[in-house]
Design an enzyme around this catalytic site. Structure first.
Site, short mmCIF file in Angstrom:
data_model
loop_
_atom_site.label_atom_id
_atom_site.label_comp_id
_atom_site.label_asym_id
_atom_site.label_seq_id
_atom_site.Cartn_x
_atom_site.Cartn_y
_atom_site.Cartn_z
N GLY A 150 0.75 -1.21 0.11
CA GLY A 150 -0.02 0.00 -0.01
C GLY A 150 0.82 1.08 0.14
O GLY A 150 2.15 1.46 -0.13
N ASN A 151 0.16 2.33 0.44
CA ASN A 151 1.17 3.43 0.66
C ASN A 151 0.37 4.50 1.61
O ASN A 151 -0.60 4.25 2.11
CB ASN A 151 1.29 4.30 -0.89
CG ASN A 151 -0.07 4.68 -1.61
OD1 ASN A 151 -1.11 5.50 -1.00
ND2 ASN A 151 -0.33 4.09 -2.61
#
Ligand code: CTP
Length: 399
Positions: free
Chosen positions: A208-209
């Site tokens: 993810g980020n």
């Protein structure tokens, strides 16, 4: 310009109450349907007969008519109104409003109103400057009321300074401006992508980020507050939407976001791409949790689809298409490349060099570059809500 707008005017006990007669006359002249509520003290400054004649409705003062028990429903009045304007608003009434005190009809209607509330203070300059009054005004502002600033000049006390109620013409202009702004995107539909994407590795892990989704959600809210319908394609976030003009489509991975965007974009008037879409996803998702074994684990990643670039290919002439670019070097040059490659009308550049800009913060500092190749527009650091206003103001220039 206020044709068909339902406006409740609340009058409190200030000498400026005499100006409420002119104010109501102007509102009616603009086409508004006006109902007036007065406090008991306001009746000492201007007669209910004057206000009833000008507004063409009986005046409401008490919760009920003592003669026949007829009930003045503050709930119904609050729901009826498209705007509630309290003019003049005394220091006393503002203090009560700021604290939720509800000891007269004007105040109970304030607490029941679902519409925007405008407050035009009127008082002597020292009362106005008093920290208690200033604090109350600040509270009213932060809970969403619109303060129509008093003006400077000679006051009824003989003193001169800030405290006179804004001139009726100025108050009417503020309302007209509000209603025209409020409906500037009526009948339009925009799509907004927001948040991160999560690319699964196995049943418990993902790539993810740090995107929080705040910028995209602020844009969706701003579009909706100007009466646009919004399709919000959102990756996983902790944010909520309360506006029934916003239709939210929840997605997790880049491929799902792509599918939702391709399906919805053609029927819109445009799109704003704020999502931090993963550029790579796992070549394979393991069916079972990957066990810790050996000294090294190599994941094979494959590129995701560039959603913005794909939509850029199918964008119709009339659609407005806006992208974002988060850069940490050669910012303008990189953003210009994205503007062209993705066929955007304009791109909003965030630089990681700027403090307070980018991921997981509530502020942003942006530069807008457009395809007409005008000078980049540089904005100062602002809250994401204010940045959203700047971006939508720019978008409206393309309509
Ligand atoms: N974007 C998108 N789909 C992707 C990648 C990006 O729709 N798979 C959109 C973003 O929402 C943004 C714009 O494209 O509006 C630019 O995103 P950014 O991450 O800055 O650029 P990339 O094209 O991914 O290029 P790079 O990561 O190499 O800077």
């Amino acid at each position: 310009m206020l044709k068909g707008k339902k406006i409740v005017v609340g009058i409190t006990g200030s000498i400026a109450a005499y100006k409420a007669a002119i104010l109501v006359r102007l509102l009616v002249k603009e086409g508004a349907d006006v109902k007036v509520i007065m406090t008991a003290l306001a009746k000492e400054f201007i007669t209910p007969l004057t206000m009833a004649t000008l507004s063409k409705h009986p005046i409401m003062v008490d919760f009920y008519n003592p003669e026949n028990g007829d009930w003045n429903s503050h709930v119904e009045t609050g729901i009826w109104a498209d705007a509630y304007l309290i003019a003049p608003a005394t220091a006393n009434t503002m203090a009560k409003m700021a604290n939720g005190v509800a000891d007269n009809l004007l105040l109970t209607t304030y607490l029941s109103a679902r519409c925007p509330v405008f407050v035009a203070p009127a008082m002597d300059l020292d009362m106005y400057q008093h920290p208690a009054t200033q604090r109350n005004i600040e509270v009213l502002r932060t809970i969403g009321n619109q303060i129509i600033e008093p003006e400077e000049g000679e006051l009824a006390s003989g003193l001169s300074g800030k405290g006179r109620m804004a001139e009726p013409e100025h108050i009417v202009t503020a309302l007209i401006r509000y209603f025209s702004y409020k409906e500037s995107l009526a009948g339009k539909t925009f799509m907004v992508t927001a948040g991160p994407t999560h690319e699964s590795i196995d049943p418990v892990r993902f790539i993810g980020n740090h995107s929080s989704g705040k910028m995209g959600y602020a844009l969706a809210e701003e579009l909706a507050s100007r009466s646009a319908n919004v399709i919000l394609v959102s990756g996983p976030t902790n944010l909520h939407t309360h506006n029934n003009r916003i239709k939210r489509i929840n997605v997790t991975a880049a491929a799902e976001m792509y599918a939702a965007c391709i399906e919805n974009f053609p029927s819109t008037d445009g799109a704003i791409m704020t999502a931090a879409v993963a550029d790579f996803t796992t070549a394979q998702v393991s069916d079972s949790k990957i066990k810790r074994q050996g000294n090294r684990l190599t994941l094979e990643l494959v590129p995701t689809k560039d959603i913005a670039a794909e939509l850029g290919k199918i964008k119709k002439e009339k659609q407005i298409f806006v992208g974002f670019a988060l850069e940490n070097e050669h910012e303008l040059e990189n953003a210009r490349k994205k503007l062209l490659n993705k066929n955007l009308d304009f791109i909003v550049l965030n630089s990681l060099q700027d403090k307070g800009a980018g991921f997981n913060v509530s502020t942003n500092k942006i530069t807008i570059i457009d395809k007409k190749n005008q000078e980049p527009q540089v904005f100062r650091l602002k809250s994401k809500q204010e940045v959203a206003k700047d971006i939508i103001n720019k978008l409206e220039l393309y309509l």
